[in-house]
Scaffold this motif. Structure first.
Motif, PDB file in Angstrom:
ATOM      1  N   LEU A 136       0.844  -1.207  -0.136  1.00 37.79           N
ATOM      2  CA  LEU A 136      -0.041   0.045  -0.069  1.00 37.79           C
ATOM      3  C   LEU A 136       0.835   1.104  -0.006  1.00 37.79           C
ATOM      4  O   LEU A 136       0.371   2.137  -0.753  1.00 37.79           O
ATOM      5  CB  LEU A 136      -0.909  -0.097   1.106  1.00 37.79           C
ATOM      6  CG  LEU A 136      -2.091  -0.841   1.306  1.00 37.79           C
ATOM      7  CD1 LEU A 136      -3.014  -0.765   2.504  1.00 37.79           C
ATOM      8  CD2 LEU A 136      -2.806  -0.810   0.069  1.00 37.79           C
ATOM      9  N   ILE A 137       1.834   1.204   0.838  1.00 34.14           N
ATOM     10  CA  ILE A 137       2.599   2.445   0.840  1.00 34.14           C
ATOM     11  C   ILE A 137       3.455   2.489  -0.469  1.00 34.14           C
ATOM     12  O   ILE A 137       3.793   3.580  -1.070  1.00 34.14           O
ATOM     13  CB  ILE A 137       3.853   2.126   2.081  1.00 34.14           C
ATOM     14  CG1 ILE A 137       3.010   2.222   3.300  1.00 34.14           C
ATOM     15  CG2 ILE A 137       4.825   3.458   1.727  1.00 34.14           C
ATOM     16  CD1 ILE A 137       3.874   2.038   4.629  1.00 34.14           C
ATOM     17  N   ASN A 138       3.967   1.438  -1.125  1.00 35.51           N
ATOM     18  CA  ASN A 138       4.534   1.647  -2.463  1.00 35.51           C
ATOM     19  C   ASN A 138       3.857   2.324  -3.337  1.00 35.51           C
ATOM     20  O   ASN A 138       4.211   2.976  -4.408  1.00 35.51           O
ATOM     21  CB  ASN A 138       5.279   0.130  -2.809  1.00 35.51           C
ATOM     22  CG  ASN A 138       6.786  -0.100  -2.116  1.00 35.51           C
ATOM     23  OD1 ASN A 138       7.686   0.919  -1.773  1.00 35.51           O
ATOM     24  ND2 ASN A 138       6.848  -1.317  -1.969  1.00 35.51           N
ATOM     25  N   ASN A 139       2.460   1.818  -3.361  1.00 35.27           N
ATOM     26  CA  ASN A 139       1.484   2.141  -4.330  1.00 35.27           C
ATOM     27  C   ASN A 139       1.235   3.740  -4.174  1.00 35.27           C
ATOM     28  O   ASN A 139       1.002   4.038  -5.197  1.00 35.27           O
ATOM     29  CB  ASN A 139       0.178   1.264  -4.070  1.00 35.27           C
ATOM     30  CG  ASN A 139      -0.831   1.559  -4.982  1.00 35.27           C
ATOM     31  OD1 ASN A 139      -0.801   1.245  -6.103  1.00 35.27           O
ATOM     32  ND2 ASN A 139      -1.905   2.372  -4.625  1.00 35.27           N
ATOM     33  N   LEU A 180       3.702  14.131   1.249  1.00 34.45           N
ATOM     34  CA  LEU A 180       3.478  13.337   2.695  1.00 34.45           C
ATOM     35  C   LEU A 180       2.818  12.299   2.471  1.00 34.45           C
ATOM     36  O   LEU A 180       1.577  12.322   1.754  1.00 34.45           O
ATOM     37  CB  LEU A 180       3.024  14.370   3.707  1.00 34.45           C
ATOM     38  CG  LEU A 180       2.613  13.727   5.032  1.00 34.45           C
ATOM     39  CD1 LEU A 180       4.074  13.363   5.621  1.00 34.45           C
ATOM     40  CD2 LEU A 180       2.073  14.704   5.937  1.00 34.45           C
ATOM     41  N   ILE A 181       3.112  11.139   2.906  1.00 38.64           N
ATOM     42  CA  ILE A 181       2.574   9.980   2.786  1.00 38.64           C
ATOM     43  C   ILE A 181       2.409   9.478   4.628  1.00 38.64           C
ATOM     44  O   ILE A 181       3.395   9.201   5.286  1.00 38.64           O
ATOM     45  CB  ILE A 181       3.191   8.773   2.200  1.00 38.64           C
ATOM     46  CG1 ILE A 181       2.997   9.133   0.837  1.00 38.64           C
ATOM     47  CG2 ILE A 181       2.229   7.421   2.598  1.00 38.64           C
ATOM     48  CD1 ILE A 181       3.732   8.120  -0.239  1.00 38.64           C
ATOM     49  N   THR A 182       1.109   9.617   4.766  1.00 33.42           N
ATOM     50  CA  THR A 182       0.810   9.282   6.505  1.00 33.42           C
ATOM     51  C   THR A 182       0.095   7.834   6.758  1.00 33.42           C
ATOM     52  O   THR A 182      -0.677   7.504   5.996  1.00 33.42           O
ATOM     53  CB  THR A 182      -0.062  10.209   6.884  1.00 33.42           C
ATOM     54  OG1 THR A 182       0.219  11.722   6.668  1.00 33.42           O
ATOM     55  CG2 THR A 182      -0.571   9.960   8.307  1.00 33.42           C
ATOM     56  N   VAL A 183       0.858   6.924   7.413  1.00 34.03           N
ATOM     57  CA  VAL A 183       0.321   5.627   7.879  1.00 34.03           C
ATOM     58  C   VAL A 183      -0.365   5.799   9.204  1.00 34.03           C
ATOM     59  O   VAL A 183       0.155   6.319  10.169  1.00 34.03           O
ATOM     60  CB  VAL A 183       1.298   4.740   7.982  1.00 34.03           C
ATOM     61  CG1 VAL A 183       0.939   3.463   8.269  1.00 34.03           C
ATOM     62  CG2 VAL A 183       2.104   4.567   6.560  1.00 34.03           C
ATOM     63  N   SER A 215      -4.688   2.720   7.806  1.00 34.45           N
ATOM     64  CA  SER A 215      -4.940   3.409   6.307  1.00 34.45           C
ATOM     65  C   SER A 215      -3.459   4.142   5.893  1.00 34.45           C
ATOM     66  O   SER A 215      -2.667   4.292   6.785  1.00 34.45           O
ATOM     67  CB  SER A 215      -5.831   4.496   6.609  1.00 34.45           C
ATOM     68  OG  SER A 215      -5.325   5.693   7.544  1.00 34.45           O
ATOM     69  N   VAL A 216      -3.532   4.240   4.655  1.00 33.76           N
ATOM     70  CA  VAL A 216      -2.235   5.009   4.021  1.00 33.76           C
ATOM     71  C   VAL A 216      -2.746   6.049   3.089  1.00 33.76           C
ATOM     72  O   VAL A 216      -3.667   5.962   2.203  1.00 33.76           O
ATOM     73  CB  VAL A 216      -1.494   4.119   3.103  1.00 33.76           C
ATOM     74  CG1 VAL A 216      -0.375   4.601   2.465  1.00 33.76           C
ATOM     75  CG2 VAL A 216      -0.784   2.765   3.859  1.00 33.76           C
TER      76      VAL A 216
END
Length: 264
Positions: A155-158, A168-171, A183-184
């Motif tokens: 999911l993060i790589n996507n 910014l990518i928030t997990v 959630s990502v």
């Protein structure tokens, strides 16, 4: 018994035996394919792991200093090795699921620790900024830690691959009643409904140019559903995308033991 009833019974039995033979044949084919992919996956991962290890050592400048151009080349080598190794893992997982050979190895998993580990590793590969939002006590769930790690990574790589303009990518991990929500979220361009409908289709990556296999999201959904959860997508063009999956805190009917948690 009337002759018609005997004939009908004979036809039913013959059909049943034929179906059983066909099911057995298909299972045999699926298992053979899984075995072949397992061998190929191993043969791919082994040399790539050696290349990645060498590139990582060069990137750490253990053998000596690098110029800026050399450092960029090493980063490219390392990043692409990680990507191909992840693809090999996805292919192997998919083949085992298709063959019915997959078994969950459930443990009590500290999801905050697991997510933190995944993010730390991906920070070495991607220039985008990551954040982990996990308030309160560490969420835990009965899960196969290796598979959930694979799902988080996918999911993060996507998000990194598809949100080209994201900064910014928030997990985010939260407890919700009897389940845990993971959630990502990215602050990129989002996607239209037509792309969202294709996200969980094999060999459709969801990108406008349709590059990539799209296997990562398909396998992620299968992994989550094997745990009794599901995957959801919320995306608005111009406002980013959120991929969310749920995990039950415990398996149905399970009483939590007092044993030590994995990653506690």
């Amino acid at each position: 018994m009337a002759i018609g009833s005997i004939i009908a019974l004979f036809l039913i039995v013959r059909s049943w035996l034929s179906d059983r033979a066909e099911i057995s044949r298909l299972r045999s084919i699926a298992q053979r394919n899984a075995d072949q992919i397992s061998v190929v996956s191993h043969e791919i991962r082994t040399p790539l792991a050696l290349i990645r290890g060498a590139a990582d050592l060069l990137g750490e400048r253990s053998p000596g200093p690098l110029t800026d151009s050399q450092a960029r080349f090493v980063t490219t080598i390392s990043g692409n090795c990680h990507a191909v190794i992840a693809l090999a893992e996805d292919l192997l997982t998919q083949a085992r699921i298709d063959a019915g050979m997959f078994e969950l190895h459930l443990h009590r998993v500290n999801l905050r620790v697991l997510a933190s580990t995944v993010i730390s590793e991906l920070r070495q590969l991607h220039p985008v900024q990551f954040a982990l939002d996990c308030p309160g006590a560490p969420p835990r769930a009965w899960a196969d830690s290796a598979l959930i790690r694979q799902a988080m990574t996918n999911l993060i790589n996507n998000a990194v691959a598809h949100a080209a303009n994201a900064s910014l990518i928030t997990v985010r991990i939260v407890n919700a009643d009897d389940q845990v929500l993971i959630s990502v979220n990215d602050d990129g361009d989002g996607m239209p409904e037509t792309q969202r409908r294709e996200l969980f289709t094999r060999f459709s990556s969801g990108r406008p140019l349709q590059d990539g296999t799209g296997l990562g999201l398909v396998i992620t959904r299968q992994i989550v559903q094997m745990h009794g959860g599901d995957v959801f997508v919320d995306s608005t063009p111009g406002r980013g995308t959120t991929m969310l999956f749920s995990l039950p805190e415990r398996t149905p009917g399970m009483v939590l033991p007092r044993s030590t948690a994995v990653g506690a």
